[in-house]
Design an enzyme around this catalytic site. Structure first.
Site, short mmCIF file in Angstrom:
data_model
loop_
_atom_site.label_atom_id
_atom_site.label_comp_id
_atom_site.label_asym_id
_atom_site.label_seq_id
_atom_site.Cartn_x
_atom_site.Cartn_y
_atom_site.Cartn_z
N ASN A 10 58.45 9.10 4.82
CA ASN A 10 58.98 9.06 6.18
C ASN A 10 59.15 7.59 6.52
OD1 ASN A 10 59.55 9.14 8.89
ND2 ASN A 10 57.58 10.00 9.53
N LYS A 12 60.45 6.29 9.06
CA LYS A 12 60.34 6.01 10.51
C LYS A 12 61.50 5.10 10.94
CE LYS A 12 55.47 7.02 10.21
NZ LYS A 12 54.14 6.88 10.78
N HIS A 95 57.03 15.42 14.50
CA HIS A 95 56.10 14.33 14.14
C HIS A 95 55.33 13.91 15.38
CE1 HIS A 95 54.58 10.47 12.81
NE2 HIS A 95 54.76 10.90 11.57
N GLU A 97 54.65 11.13 16.52
CA GLU A 97 55.30 10.05 17.27
C GLU A 97 56.37 10.61 18.19
OE1 GLU A 97 56.20 7.68 13.81
OE2 GLU A 97 54.05 7.34 13.55
N GLU A 167 49.07 16.02 9.70
CA GLU A 167 48.89 14.58 9.87
C GLU A 167 47.95 14.31 11.03
OE1 GLU A 167 52.49 12.36 8.05
OE2 GLU A 167 52.92 12.73 10.14
N GLY A 173 49.09 5.32 10.06
CA GLY A 173 49.34 3.89 10.20
C GLY A 173 48.08 3.08 10.47
N SER A 213 48.07 7.54 6.10
CA SER A 213 47.55 6.49 5.23
C SER A 213 47.40 6.92 3.77
CB SER A 213 46.23 5.94 5.79
OG SER A 213 46.43 5.39 7.09
P1 13P Z 1 51.31 6.28 7.26
O1 13P Z 1 51.42 6.75 5.85
O2 13P Z 1 51.97 4.93 7.49
O3 13P Z 1 49.92 6.36 7.79
O4 13P Z 1 52.19 7.29 8.16
C1 13P Z 1 51.99 8.64 8.01
C2 13P Z 1 53.08 9.36 8.70
O5 13P Z 1 53.16 9.38 9.90
C3 13P Z 1 54.08 10.05 7.87
O6 13P Z 1 54.88 10.87 8.64
#
Ligand code: 13P
Length: 250
Positions: A10, A12, A95, A97, A167, A173, A213
């Site tokens: 992803n 982002k 997601h 976010e 997640e 992150g 992560s």
């Molecule tokens: P990270 O791998 O950067 O923690 O992000 C996970 C994520 O949100 C994947 O959709």
């Protein structure tokens, strides 16, 4: 029948179109693994050049969002048939976010899931608890609600082909990965929830990813867990390390 692993990046809100093509060229030779479905989830503006750059490879392309209407006066949104025409096979929906910053609700996500299925795009439906919810001991209650509402009016046959990404928000992150036991516990709980909504056969087929992560050092241990069928990878999907994650079993 063993479930086939699915490992998705992803990206982002990263990578301009030209950077995106360069990244695909870097990663192409590194993500060869015939045992795994490999997906790159990319920003909308990168979809067309990334699909082109991935032609003839084992890489499928995912959108990071999609609207639930067919077309019309929805300035700034992307319609499912635009994604289909561009060659997109998967769409990341719900997601954390998008839930947090753009106020997407479980009901919105359900509409998007149904629309994606109608157009033959495979949803990667995300769920996951906050740190506060985990500390309150309501992780599974919260996730069961996200999954149950997200899958409303989805048939068992349709559900079998879906991907669910677990997640935990506190692991995204932050460099703070859930332990493989914590991740397995929730992924197993999601599978039980699917069995309650549908039946054991559907629960046995649906693929459940872990995200938060994931990196080259922890991928193999996470993906070895019984109910974890791959990963949804943020930061590490933008680096050559993604090749190591995809080739976790080599
Ligand atoms: P990270 O791998 O950067 O923690 O992000 C996970 C994520 O949100 C994947 O959709």
């Amino acid at each position: 029948m063993a479930r086939r692993k699915i490992i998705a990046g992803n990206w982002k809100m990263n990578m301009t179109p030209s950077e995106a093509v360069a990244l695909v060229e870097t990663l192409k030779p590194l993500v060869q693994n015939e045992d795994v479905d490999v997906v790159f989830g990319v920003p909308a503006i990168d979809i067309v050049p990334v699909v082109e750059a991935c032609k003839g490879t084992n890489i499928a392309v995912a959108a990071e969002n999609m609207y639930f209407e067919e077309s019309g006066a929805y300035t700034g949104e992307i319609a499912p048939k635009m994604l289909v025409d561009a060659g997109v096979k998967y769409v990341i929906l719900g997601h954390s976010e998008r839930r947090d910053y753009f106020k997407e609700t479980d009901a919105d996500i359900n509409k998007k899931v149904l629309k994606a299925i109608e157009h033959g795009i495979t949803p990667i439906m995300c769920c996951g608890e906050s740190l506060e919810q985990r500390e309150q001991g309501i992780t599974m209650d919260f996730i069961r609600q996200q999954v149950k509402i997200g899958l409303q009016n989805v048939t068992a046959d349709q559900a079998k082909n879906l991907v669910i990404a677990y997640e935990p928000i506190w692991a995204i992150g932050t460099g703070k990965t859930a332990t493989s036991q914590q991740a397995e516990e929730v992924c197993k709980g999601i599978r039980q929830c699917i069995a309650e909504i549908y039946d054991d056969a559907t629960a046995a087929e649906i693929r459940i990813q872990y995200g938060g992560s994931v990196n080259a050092g922890n991928a193999a241990e996470l993906f070895a867990m019984e109910d974890i069928d791959g990963g949804l990878v943020g930061g590490a999907s933008l680096k050559p390390d993604f090749g190591k994650i995809v080739c976790y079993n080599k």
